[in-house]
Design a protein around this motif. Structure first.
Motif, PDB file in Angstrom:
ATOM      1  N   ASP A 122      43.458  46.078  27.918  1.00 57.12           N
ATOM      2  CA  ASP A 122      44.013  45.379  29.076  1.00 57.12           C
ATOM      3  C   ASP A 122      43.270  45.843  30.319  1.00 57.12           C
ATOM      4  O   ASP A 122      42.632  46.899  30.319  1.00 57.12           O
ATOM      5  CB  ASP A 122      45.509  45.659  29.231  1.00 57.12           C
ATOM      6  N   GLY A 123      43.337  45.046  31.383  1.00 56.64           N
ATOM      7  CA  GLY A 123      42.657  45.422  32.607  1.00 56.64           C
ATOM      8  C   GLY A 123      42.676  44.303  33.621  1.00 56.64           C
ATOM      9  O   GLY A 123      43.356  43.280  33.432  1.00 56.64           O
ATOM     10  N   SER A 124      41.927  44.490  34.688  1.00 53.69           N
ATOM     11  CA  SER A 124      41.925  43.527  35.795  1.00 53.69           C
ATOM     12  C   SER A 124      41.481  42.137  35.362  1.00 53.69           C
ATOM     13  O   SER A 124      41.875  41.139  35.967  1.00 53.69           O
ATOM     14  CB  SER A 124      40.993  44.023  36.909  1.00 53.69           C
ATOM     15  N   CYS A 125      40.642  42.063  34.329  1.00 55.56           N
ATOM     16  CA  CYS A 125      40.152  40.765  33.857  1.00 55.56           C
ATOM     17  C   CYS A 125      40.994  40.187  32.729  1.00 55.56           C
ATOM     18  O   CYS A 125      40.687  39.112  32.211  1.00 55.56           O
ATOM     19  CB  CYS A 125      38.698  40.901  33.390  1.00 55.56           C
ATOM     20  N   GLY A 126      42.040  40.887  32.320  1.00 57.03           N
ATOM     21  CA  GLY A 126      42.905  40.385  31.260  1.00 57.03           C
ATOM     22  C   GLY A 126      42.888  41.265  30.034  1.00 57.03           C
ATOM     23  O   GLY A 126      42.341  42.368  30.040  1.00 57.03           O
ATOM     24  N   ASN A 127      43.517  40.775  28.950  1.00 55.58           N
ATOM     25  CA  ASN A 127      43.681  41.606  27.754  1.00 55.58           C
ATOM     26  C   ASN A 127      42.833  41.163  26.566  1.00 55.58           C
ATOM     27  O   ASN A 127      42.974  41.708  25.470  1.00 55.58           O
ATOM     28  CB  ASN A 127      45.157  41.667  27.353  1.00 55.58           C
ATOM     29  N   PHE A 128      41.968  40.165  26.762  1.00 58.06           N
ATOM     30  CA  PHE A 128      40.995  39.763  25.737  1.00 58.06           C
ATOM     31  C   PHE A 128      41.679  39.352  24.434  1.00 58.06           C
ATOM     32  O   PHE A 128      41.181  39.605  23.341  1.00 58.06           O
ATOM     33  CB  PHE A 128      40.004  40.913  25.488  1.00 58.06           C
ATOM     34  N   ASN A 129      42.839  38.680  24.564  1.00 59.31           N
ATOM     35  CA  ASN A 129      43.554  38.246  23.352  1.00 59.31           C
ATOM     36  C   ASN A 129      43.339  36.763  23.051  1.00 59.31           C
ATOM     37  O   ASN A 129      44.003  36.200  22.182  1.00 59.31           O
ATOM     38  CB  ASN A 129      45.052  38.544  23.473  1.00 59.31           C
ATOM     39  N   GLY A 130      42.409  36.140  23.787  1.00 57.39           N
ATOM     40  CA  GLY A 130      42.115  34.735  23.540  1.00 57.39           C
ATOM     41  C   GLY A 130      43.043  33.775  24.235  1.00 57.39           C
ATOM     42  O   GLY A 130      42.934  32.556  24.072  1.00 57.39           O
ATOM     43  N   ARG A 131      43.955  34.284  25.051  1.00 55.89           N
ATOM     44  CA  ARG A 131      44.909  33.445  25.785  1.00 55.89           C
ATOM     45  C   ARG A 131      44.744  33.672  27.286  1.00 55.89           C
ATOM     46  O   ARG A 131      44.814  34.806  27.749  1.00 55.89           O
ATOM     47  CB  ARG A 131      46.345  33.776  25.394  1.00 55.89           C
ATOM     48  N   ALA A 132      44.536  32.601  28.011  1.00 56.01           N
ATOM     49  CA  ALA A 132      44.405  32.725  29.463  1.00 56.01           C
ATOM     50  C   ALA A 132      45.765  32.716  30.156  1.00 56.01           C
ATOM     51  O   ALA A 132      45.893  33.183  31.289  1.00 56.01           O
ATOM     52  CB  ALA A 132      43.544  31.585  30.003  1.00 56.01           C
TER      53      ALA A 132
END
Length: 226
Positions: A122-132
């Motif tokens: 997780d982080g400032s750019c998101g959690n990289f789980n494929g969901r925006a």
């Protein structure tokens, strides 16, 4: 574990919006070394506080695995009209298939992170789980907070945040009731002593929690004209 933290600061060209000024890369995947790369005006590139890559171009072998390179090669992530002769790019080829490319400009940096998905990422750019849909500013702040906790801070010290009279007026007028109570609880959790003892640091944290979803919050604050 991969750890990356950043410093975000406004410039005279960003009209109150923040640009990335500096990043630090650390974690067990680089044997807990701390690699710091910032804009040209922030000074030297460092590893564990020691200057590296002083020459241009140059290469630095990272103890324990990985290589840092500094040159003018590579694709820019920002399509702004930059003079190719001014390119100053740091390439971090690190373990665990992590590659970080940092483009250094006079008072900000652009960067690109390439790596496999990490557990609990997780982080400032998101959690990289494929969901925006779960990577809005509000949701990221709900998960992570507005500040890195003192015990997790990788930089040597917190950077000073200017808190203006206009921001104070906006905070007093618009951050009230439940929103203020929630912000105070979050900031007390994120900023234990000694950070919590600084009114400037605490107020800037409250401001982020109350207005972080509003990318033009500083522009709004200026309308208070105190």
């Amino acid at each position: 574990r991969v750890k990356i933290q950043g410093v975000y600061m406004g410039t005279k060209w960003t009209h109150g919006l923040a640009a990335t000024s500096k990043i630090v890369v650390s974690g067990s995947f680089v044997n807990n070394h701390k690699i710091v790369v910032g804009s040209l005006e922030t000074g030297a590139i460092t590893v564990d506080g020691q200057p590296v890559l002083a020459g241009f171009p140059s290469t630095y072998p990272l103890e324990g695995g990985g290589t840092l390179r500094y040159d003018a090669n590579g694709e820019l992530v920002d399509k702004a009209d930059h003079d190719p002769s001014t390119k100053r790019i740091v390439h971090m080829d690190l373990s665990s298939h992590v590659r970080i490319t940092v483009m250094r400009w006079e008072n900000y940096i652009d960067f690109k992170i390439e790596m496999p998905q990490q557990p609990d990422q997780d982080g400032s750019c998101g959690n990289f789980n494929g969901r925006a849909d779960d990577d809005t500013t509000e949701q990221i702040m709900e998960r992570l907070g507005a500040r890195v906790a003192d015990g997790e801070l990788l930089f040597q010290h917190r950077h000073v945040v200017a808190f203006t009279a206009e921001m104070q007026a906006m905070l007093t007028a618009q951050c009230t009731g439940t929103a203020l109570t929630k912000a105070q609880a979050e900031c007390s959790r994120e900023l234990p002593a000694p950070s919590a003892a600084s009114p400037n640091t605490m107020n800037s944290c409250l401001f982020d929690h109350c207005f972080g979803y509003n990318q033009h919050a500083l522009r709004t604050a200026k309308t208070y004209g105190v």
